[in-house]
Write a protein that holds these residues in place. Structure first.
Motif, PDB file in Angstrom:
ATOM      1  N   LYS A   3      12.584   1.495  -2.922  1.00 38.00           N
ATOM      2  CA  LYS A   3      11.191   1.933  -2.762  1.00 38.00           C
ATOM      3  C   LYS A   3      10.909   3.162  -3.617  1.00 38.00           C
ATOM      4  O   LYS A   3      10.335   4.149  -3.157  1.00 38.00           O
ATOM      5  CB  LYS A   3      10.877   2.221  -1.289  1.00 38.00           C
ATOM      6  N   ASN A   4      11.340   3.096  -4.859  1.00 38.41           N
ATOM      7  CA  ASN A   4      11.207   4.242  -5.755  1.00 38.41           C
ATOM      8  C   ASN A   4       9.805   4.223  -6.383  1.00 38.41           C
ATOM      9  O   ASN A   4       9.604   3.799  -7.526  1.00 38.41           O
ATOM     10  CB  ASN A   4      12.295   4.169  -6.834  1.00 38.41           C
ATOM     11  N   ILE A   5       8.839   4.710  -5.620  1.00 36.34           N
ATOM     12  CA  ILE A   5       7.429   4.591  -6.004  1.00 36.34           C
ATOM     13  C   ILE A   5       7.123   5.342  -7.299  1.00 36.34           C
ATOM     14  O   ILE A   5       6.392   4.844  -8.156  1.00 36.34           O
ATOM     15  CB  ILE A   5       6.530   5.098  -4.848  1.00 36.34           C
ATOM     16  N   SER A   6       7.688   6.544  -7.443  1.00 36.10           N
ATOM     17  CA  SER A   6       7.350   7.335  -8.634  1.00 36.10           C
ATOM     18  C   SER A   6       7.846   6.658  -9.912  1.00 36.10           C
ATOM     19  O   SER A   6       7.134   6.617 -10.919  1.00 36.10           O
ATOM     20  CB  SER A   6       7.918   8.753  -8.521  1.00 36.10           C
ATOM     21  N   GLU A   7       9.063   6.091  -9.882  1.00 36.26           N
ATOM     22  CA  GLU A   7       9.580   5.422 -11.088  1.00 36.26           C
ATOM     23  C   GLU A   7       8.856   4.097 -11.345  1.00 36.26           C
ATOM     24  O   GLU A   7       8.674   3.689 -12.485  1.00 36.26           O
ATOM     25  CB  GLU A   7      11.086   5.188 -10.962  1.00 36.26           C
ATOM     26  N   ARG A  34       5.720   3.615 -10.727  1.00 38.44           N
ATOM     27  CA  ARG A  34       4.444   4.020 -11.339  1.00 38.44           C
ATOM     28  C   ARG A  34       4.651   4.292 -12.827  1.00 38.44           C
ATOM     29  O   ARG A  34       3.858   3.896 -13.668  1.00 38.44           O
ATOM     30  CB  ARG A  34       3.899   5.263 -10.624  1.00 38.44           C
ATOM     31  N   SER A  77       3.032   0.927  -3.208  1.00 41.43           N
ATOM     32  CA  SER A  77       2.547   2.243  -2.779  1.00 41.43           C
ATOM     33  C   SER A  77       1.591   2.129  -1.589  1.00 41.43           C
ATOM     34  O   SER A  77       1.187   3.139  -1.026  1.00 41.43           O
ATOM     35  CB  SER A  77       1.869   2.973  -3.942  1.00 41.43           C
TER      36      SER A  77
END
Lengths: 201, 268
Positions: free
Chosen positions: B160-164, B166, B180
């Motif tokens: 759940k690596n949202i920043s990567e 994105r 997200s």
């Protein structure tokens, strides 16, 4: 109520500044005042103050729902949690450093031997690694190792000890991690907090 | 454990559960805890305690799923539905597991078995299951194929690596929007893209059949089993605790297992 585990030290100060940037003074003000306590509660959020390497343990075990921790700790140890987001603070990097004129690193000292092992394996470079718990700059000065792998922020500590950076190994920054179960069972409160601190829009 | 109440509670629950399985046509099994072991099994069962005796490898039972597979291959049983209750050992810890394994399984068998278990838990606990989380590993394959994504996206979704995500996909990508969003919104969002696929149809059918409106139904693409032999549908159900009371999933293409958590002596 959700519990947020915060790493004490520099990362804590950076997190408080980050909250102030988002005008979340209700958190930043209390955190500044209570940083010597074990925990503090603001509205429906309990902040606990832990040593950096312990933050993933609290999150993995579900004692904390969310953790703010340096990616150095995440990279060094294997834990089971959700690695939700990078945060725009706590930026620095891992570097291979040593005295000037080292031609070949045979022995390297580090607090982060797993990261070091991964790096040297990728370089196909056999080295002997020595684990130290801190003040690793002493190792090449005293002849214990040819070089060190350590976190570099400004480079001042290396310079002060007559060492130079040979190779940048890995970027480091703060990350937000979350427990795998409570992400579902406390979904509403967790998303509200993630929204509030700008992790998701 | 030294608490009499918990020990008796666990035994009573185990007996009640095994009686239910007996009444509903499951074959009950009870096996030796020491099992023949091949080092190839270590990939799927990394926590098994393995030892050698007389030039042969053995393991202490760490998972009833493997025990039942061994049982079936050794005894050539025609039965397809098995139930069990007993201890397992993982690393240095032992705990009690109860559950079922169903072979040659279809969508209806899976849904019926899952609903039966949820009813059992709710009846014993005298409360509704609060959350059912589900995923199917094949869904991420569908995203990778449709949007021609690099395989690296898989690990970012799992963690759940949202920043990567994105950074890799951009804010407007369907997969980023899904990842997200709140996890309870994912089912609707994934259905709007893959609603007509077999994988999402099965998940939809399960959702439709879950009559209890107090149970929050969550599809999460990040949701994965710690046991890596599951390769299809996987689920966990929660009562009030943060530990799952029920968990299980599909493996070997046509087998399905459900385990009931009796770790703390009662329903969590």
């Amino acid at each position: 109520m959700i519990t947020v585990a915060l790493s004490k030290g520099r990362l804590f100060d950076d997190f408080v500044s980050y909250l102030e940037k988002y005008e979340l003074y209700k958190y930043s003000k209390v955190l500044k005042d209570e940083s010597r306590a074990l925990y503090t509660i603001v509205d429906d959020i309990r902040f606990i103050f832990a040593k950096g390497p312990d933050v993933p343990v609290y999150v993995e075990r579900g004692v904390a729902d969310i953790g703010i921790v340096g990616s150095d700790i995440i990279e060094e140890e294997v834990f089971s949690y959700l690695n939700v987001s990078g945060l725009p603070f706590g930026k620095c990097h891992f570097a291979l450093a040593g005295p000037p004129d080292v031609e070949h690193f045979n022995t390297v000292a580090s607090k982060y031997t797993n990261i070091s092992r991964k790096y040297f394996n990728a370089q196909q470079q056999p080295v002997s690694l020595i684990h130290l718990n801190g003040s690793v700059e002493l190792a090449p000065i005293l002849g214990l190792a040819d070089g060190i792998v350590d976190i570099v922020q400004t480079g001042n500590t290396l310079r002060d000890n007559g060492l130079i950076e040979y190779e940048k190994i890995l970027d480091v920054q703060a990350r937000l991690i979350a427990n795998k179960q409570t992400f579902y069972t406390k979904e509403d409160s967790i998303y509200e907090f993630l929204n509030e601190i700008g992790v998701i829009e | 454990m030294t608490n009499n109440k918990f020990i008796l509670q666990r035994l009573a629950l185990g007996e009640k559960y095994m009686s239910l399985l007996d009444e509903t046509g499951y074959t009950l099994v009870d096996m030796n805890m020491i099992e023949p072991f091949s080092m190839d099994d270590k990939y799927h069962h990394p926590t098994s305690v393995v030892f050698e005796r007389n030039n042969a490898m053995y393991a202490i039972r760490s998972d009833w799923t493997r025990t039942l597979l061994n049982f079936n291959s050794n005894f050539y049983s025609d039965d397809t539905r098995f139930g069990y209750f007993g201890p397992v050992v993982r690393e240095n810890e032992s705990f009690y597991q109860a559950g079922v394994e169903i072979y040659k399984v279809g969508e209806e068998d899976i849904i019926n078995a899952l609903l039966m278990h949820m009813d059992f838990v709710e009846e014993c606990a005298e409360t509704s299951i609060k959350t059912l989380v589900i995923n199917n590993d094949q869904l991420i394959d569908l995203f990778i194929e449709k949007y021609e994504l690099p395989d690296t996206v898989r690990q970012l979704v799992y963690t759940k690596n949202i920043s990567e995500l994105r950074e890799l996909l951009g804010k407007d990508h369907d997969l980023y929007k899904i990842m997200s969003a709140k996890v309870s919104d994912q089912f609707k969002m994934v259905s709007s893209i893959f609603g007509d696929t077999e994988v999402m149809q099965a998940i939809s059918h399960l959702k439709e059949k879950m009559a209890d409106e107090e149970t929050k139904f969550i599809l999460d693409l990040s949701f994965r089993s710690p046991q890596n032999y599951y390769n299809g549908l996987y689920f966990q159900a929660f009562l009030n605790s943060n530990s799952a009371i029920l968990s299980g999933g599909e493996y070997n293409s046509n087998a399905f297992g459900i385990a009931l958590n009796l770790t703390d002596g009662g329903l969590l």
